[in-house]
Design an enzyme around this catalytic site. Sequence first.
Site, PDB file in Angstrom:
ATOM      1  N   ARG A 131       0.829  -1.203   0.000  1.00 50.36           N
ATOM      2  CA  ARG A 131       0.000   0.000   0.000  1.00 50.36           C
ATOM      3  C   ARG A 131       0.862   1.250   0.000  1.00 50.36           C
ATOM      4  O   ARG A 131       2.065   1.177   0.251  1.00 50.36           O
ATOM      5  CB  ARG A 131      -0.920  -0.009   1.232  1.00 50.36           C
ATOM      6  CG  ARG A 131      -2.139  -0.880   1.028  1.00 50.36           C
ATOM      7  CD  ARG A 131      -2.887  -1.099   2.301  1.00 50.36           C
ATOM      8  NE  ARG A 131      -2.155  -2.006   3.189  1.00 50.36           N
ATOM      9  CZ  ARG A 131      -2.081  -1.879   4.496  1.00 50.36           C
ATOM     10  NH1 ARG A 131      -2.665  -0.892   5.089  1.00 50.36           N
ATOM     11  NH2 ARG A 131      -1.405  -2.747   5.220  1.00 50.36           N
TER      12      ARG A 131
ATOM     13  N   ARG B 174       0.975   8.498   5.373  1.00 48.76           N
ATOM     14  CA  ARG B 174      -0.318   8.901   5.939  1.00 48.76           C
ATOM     15  C   ARG B 174      -0.503  10.399   5.729  1.00 48.76           C
ATOM     16  O   ARG B 174       0.454  11.161   5.888  1.00 48.76           O
ATOM     17  CB  ARG B 174      -0.334   8.613   7.452  1.00 48.76           C
ATOM     18  CG  ARG B 174      -0.204   7.141   7.755  1.00 48.76           C
ATOM     19  CD  ARG B 174      -0.087   6.922   9.254  1.00 48.76           C
ATOM     20  NE  ARG B 174       0.124   5.495   9.511  1.00 48.76           N
ATOM     21  CZ  ARG B 174       0.582   5.003  10.644  1.00 48.76           C
ATOM     22  NH1 ARG B 174       0.854   5.809  11.656  1.00 48.76           N
ATOM     23  NH2 ARG B 174       0.751   3.703  10.795  1.00 48.76           N
TER      24      ARG B 174
ATOM     25  N   ARG C  91      18.304 -12.978   6.992  1.00 49.14           N
ATOM     26  CA  ARG C  91      19.126 -11.885   7.500  1.00 49.14           C
ATOM     27  C   ARG C  91      19.170 -12.029   9.010  1.00 49.14           C
ATOM     28  O   ARG C  91      18.215 -12.528   9.630  1.00 49.14           O
ATOM     29  CB  ARG C  91      18.515 -10.520   7.162  1.00 49.14           C
ATOM     30  CG  ARG C  91      18.567 -10.171   5.716  1.00 49.14           C
ATOM     31  CD  ARG C  91      19.967  -9.954   5.215  1.00 49.14           C
ATOM     32  NE  ARG C  91      20.485  -8.632   5.546  1.00 49.14           N
ATOM     33  CZ  ARG C  91      21.712  -8.234   5.223  1.00 49.14           C
ATOM     34  NH1 ARG C  91      22.553  -9.065   4.606  1.00 49.14           N
ATOM     35  NH2 ARG C  91      22.123  -7.016   5.528  1.00 49.14           N
TER      36      ARG C  91
ATOM     37  N   ARG D 277      19.497   1.141  13.078  1.00 48.91           N
ATOM     38  CA  ARG D 277      18.717   1.886  14.070  1.00 48.91           C
ATOM     39  C   ARG D 277      19.378   1.793  15.449  1.00 48.91           C
ATOM     40  O   ARG D 277      20.259   0.942  15.667  1.00 48.91           O
ATOM     41  CB  ARG D 277      17.279   1.375  14.140  1.00 48.91           C
ATOM     42  CG  ARG D 277      17.143  -0.095  14.471  1.00 48.91           C
ATOM     43  CD  ARG D 277      15.672  -0.537  14.508  1.00 48.91           C
ATOM     44  NE  ARG D 277      15.571  -1.925  14.947  1.00 48.91           N
ATOM     45  CZ  ARG D 277      14.451  -2.512  15.346  1.00 48.91           C
ATOM     46  NH1 ARG D 277      13.317  -1.841  15.371  1.00 48.91           N
ATOM     47  NH2 ARG D 277      14.440  -3.773  15.725  1.00 48.91           N
TER      48      ARG D 277
ATOM     49  N   GLU E  63      21.944  -1.232  16.207  1.00 49.51           N
ATOM     50  CA  GLU E  63      21.599  -2.477  15.493  1.00 49.51           C
ATOM     51  C   GLU E  63      22.195  -2.498  14.085  1.00 49.51           C
ATOM     52  O   GLU E  63      22.010  -1.558  13.312  1.00 49.51           O
ATOM     53  CB  GLU E  63      20.069  -2.610  15.428  1.00 49.51           C
ATOM     54  CG  GLU E  63      19.601  -3.854  14.707  1.00 49.51           C
ATOM     55  CD  GLU E  63      18.080  -4.049  14.809  1.00 49.51           C
ATOM     56  OE1 GLU E  63      17.490  -3.759  15.873  1.00 49.51           O
ATOM     57  OE2 GLU E  63      17.494  -4.467  13.799  1.00 49.51           O
TER      58      GLU E  63
ATOM     59  N   TYR F 246       8.086 -14.604   8.233  1.00 49.19           N
ATOM     60  CA  TYR F 246       8.142 -13.584   9.277  1.00 49.19           C
ATOM     61  C   TYR F 246       6.773 -13.546   9.941  1.00 49.19           C
ATOM     62  O   TYR F 246       5.746 -13.394   9.282  1.00 49.19           O
ATOM     63  CB  TYR F 246       8.490 -12.178   8.744  1.00 49.19           C
ATOM     64  CG  TYR F 246       8.450 -11.226   9.920  1.00 49.19           C
ATOM     65  CD1 TYR F 246       9.534 -11.146  10.788  1.00 49.19           C
ATOM     66  CD2 TYR F 246       7.289 -10.535  10.242  1.00 49.19           C
ATOM     67  CE1 TYR F 246       9.470 -10.371  11.924  1.00 49.19           C
ATOM     68  CE2 TYR F 246       7.219  -9.753  11.391  1.00 49.19           C
ATOM     69  CZ  TYR F 246       8.318  -9.675  12.215  1.00 49.19           C
ATOM     70  OH  TYR F 246       8.252  -8.921  13.361  1.00 49.19           O
TER      71      TYR F 246
ATOM     72  N   ASP G 268       4.613 -11.949  13.418  1.00 53.29           N
ATOM     73  CA  ASP G 268       4.572 -11.194  14.669  1.00 53.29           C
ATOM     74  C   ASP G 268       4.109 -12.125  15.793  1.00 53.29           C
ATOM     75  O   ASP G 268       3.572 -13.205  15.528  1.00 53.29           O
ATOM     76  CB  ASP G 268       3.596 -10.019  14.532  1.00 53.29           C
ATOM     77  CG  ASP G 268       4.289  -8.778  13.974  1.00 53.29           C
ATOM     78  OD1 ASP G 268       5.513  -8.647  14.164  1.00 53.29           O
ATOM     79  OD2 ASP G 268       3.596  -7.939  13.375  1.00 53.29           O
TER      80      ASP G 268
END
Length: 374
Positions: A173, A177, A250, A280, A301, A349, A351
């Site tokens: 998408r 925003r 990764r 990050r 990281e 992957y 969550d």
Amino acid sequence: MAKKILIVGAGFSGAVIAQQLSEQGYEIDLIDERSHIGGNCYTERDAETDVMVHKYGPHIFNTDNKEVWDYIQKYCEMIPYVNRVKAKSNDKIYSLPINLHTINQFYDKAFTPEEAREFIKTIGDRSIVQPKNFEEQALKFIGKDLYKAFFYSYTKKQWGCEPSELPASILKRLPIRFNYDDNYYANPYQGIPRDGYTAIFDKLLEHENINVQLNTKYDASYSTNEYDHVFYSGPIDAFFEYKFGRLSYRTVYFEKGVAEGDYQGNAVINYTDDSVPFTRVHEHKHFTPWESHKKTTYFTEYSKETEPDDVPYYPKRLPKDLNVLEKYQNEAEKLKKYTFVGRLATYRYMDMHHVINEALDVARAFIQSTKINA
Ligand SMILES: Cc1cc2nc3c(=O)[nH]c(=O)nc-3n(C[C@H](O)[C@H](O)[C@H](O)COP(=O)(O)OP(=O)(O)OC[C@H]3O[C@@H](n4cnc5c(N)ncnc54)[C@H](O)[C@@H]3O)c2cc1C
């Protein structure tokens, strides 16, 4: 009725299945090669600062699944938490995910939502009709300046390849925003457990029918004769001793720092420039704003290709991986005594809420089928 069960892996996949089955009278041996329960969600207090640290990277619980949200709260007190990530690009700090504030900061404007919408339409690359890859998809949506500033180098660092080599489907998408909403996640239920994630696993596994053995690795030589069924949540290629080759992942690694007070003023800051080698920095005291600590600990990281001894993190799922995966899945299907669960055994992957939901489904289906076959 199948009674004696072996579960490999004490992450959410293994722990939820153990919890569900133990309450139905099954006897569970749960093993994990690590020295702790919790899998990649493991948290512990940092000895130097007393901050609750997410050892394998920051974990924010977020879901749109009310059943999973209600389930997890039986095992912890979830404190509402909104992850507001910032990005450092070209020596400036921006709001993420790209929102009206980011657009106005980046172009030095004061657009209204409608003005921004119109403006973005003019900067998208209209010559791209059918995007063939991630890069083309991003260029079509947001044009080259926003793409270069926030996506190109970050994605390259994260995945170790040109974004043009990644599938367009990663950016399904429009990734922006047109309001000032900077909540990283879109799900309605979001939080962080007050006492960290490990305490959830202590509770999930506290039933007397569950016997946990840590520092215990499952491999082909591990005898499963005494078990009626095995749930395996380790890597599927390792289970079959890599006979069709290794699936590519990764991995990430962290450099720890300690400082007085507040190091960066936010939980997560992404570094989107090529000149910065890391992706990050996360400062974990900001994940528990209800606690107060004089000192702070933060983690820089880095992302890299997974070597045989590294912890596999993000499945790359390149076309060659999916071919190899299919071969392993065909073998797995023949093994009726084994069920392959979770992110590593299904090479996706996922969550936490996906993993918990699937583990609940798998456990319930198993309980049902063994009742029928009893
Ligand atoms: C950096 C990072 C950040 C994340 N952030 C979020 C987030 O913010 N929100 C969210 O919802 N999700 C997040 N996730 C995803 C979350 O970590 C996973 O959904 C969850 O950990 C998957 O649980 P699992 O049980 O399938 O796998 P794991 O947690 O990986 O557990 C598998 C366990 O199996 C053990 N094991 C493997 N092989 C063997 C073997 N041969 N013998 C014995 N034991 C073995 C491992 O030691 C491990 O403990 C993040 C993931 C990463 C990598």
